[in-house]
Scaffold this motif. Structure first.
Motif, PDB file in Angstrom:
ATOM      1  N   GLY A 269       7.848  77.487  20.303  1.00  0.00           N
ATOM      2  CA  GLY A 269       6.750  76.526  20.308  1.00  0.00           C
ATOM      3  C   GLY A 269       6.779  74.861  20.407  1.00  0.00           C
ATOM      4  N   ASP A 270       8.453  74.632  20.959  1.00  0.00           N
ATOM      5  CA  ASP A 270       8.202  73.635  21.717  1.00  0.00           C
ATOM      6  C   ASP A 270       7.064  73.685  23.036  1.00  0.00           C
ATOM      7  OD1 ASP A 270      10.260  72.541  19.976  1.00  0.00           O
ATOM      8  OD2 ASP A 270      12.044  73.594  21.009  1.00  0.00           O
ATOM      9  N   ILE A 271       6.551  72.563  23.242  1.00  0.00           N
ATOM     10  CA  ILE A 271       5.961  72.508  24.050  1.00  0.00           C
ATOM     11  C   ILE A 271       6.486  71.686  25.155  1.00  0.00           C
ATOM     12  CG2 ILE A 271       3.701  70.972  25.087  1.00  0.00           C
ATOM     13  CD1 ILE A 271       3.076  70.861  21.379  1.00  0.00           C
ATOM     14  N   PHE A 272       6.736  73.313  26.586  1.00  0.00           N
ATOM     15  CA  PHE A 272       7.029  72.182  28.018  1.00  0.00           C
ATOM     16  C   PHE A 272       6.116  72.338  28.607  1.00  0.00           C
ATOM     17  CE2 PHE A 272       9.743  73.735  31.371  1.00  0.00           C
ATOM     18  CZ  PHE A 272      10.424  72.578  31.179  1.00  0.00           C
ATOM     19  N   ILE A 273       5.470  71.135  29.943  1.00  0.00           N
ATOM     20  CA  ILE A 273       4.656  71.379  30.497  1.00  0.00           C
ATOM     21  C   ILE A 273       5.844  70.956  32.210  1.00  0.00           C
ATOM     22  CG2 ILE A 273       2.360  70.666  31.527  1.00  0.00           C
ATOM     23  CD1 ILE A 273       1.709  70.211  28.508  1.00  0.00           C
TER      24      ILE A 273
END
Length: 72
Positions: free
Chosen positions: A37-41
């Motif tokens: 659920g942590d956003i990593f792009i």
């Protein structure tokens, strides 16, 4: 008056030191910062990271702790 302000700043410093230590230890123990659920792009040389779920969990934990401490 200055004594009270100095005491408050000292207590805030101790509190921040303890919280900082817990956050450093929690990275190894609880894998905070890399939860689902942590956003990593990551694209090329651009990286964007926003710890959304980690922020929510830490907020809930701190809310519960502070409510227990400051309950009247």
């Amino acid at each position: 008056m200055m004594y009270g302000l100095g005491k408050m700043i000292a207590l805030m410093g101790i509190f921040l030191l303890v919280v900082g230590g817990l956050l450093m230890a929690s990275e190894r123990l609880f894998h905070l910062g890399r939860l689902p659920g942590d956003i990593f792009i990551q694209k090329g040389n651009f990286t964007f990271y926003f710890p959304l779920v980690t922020s929510i969990i830490l907020s809930l934990i701190l809310t519960i702790i502070l409510n227990l401490i400051f309950r009247r």
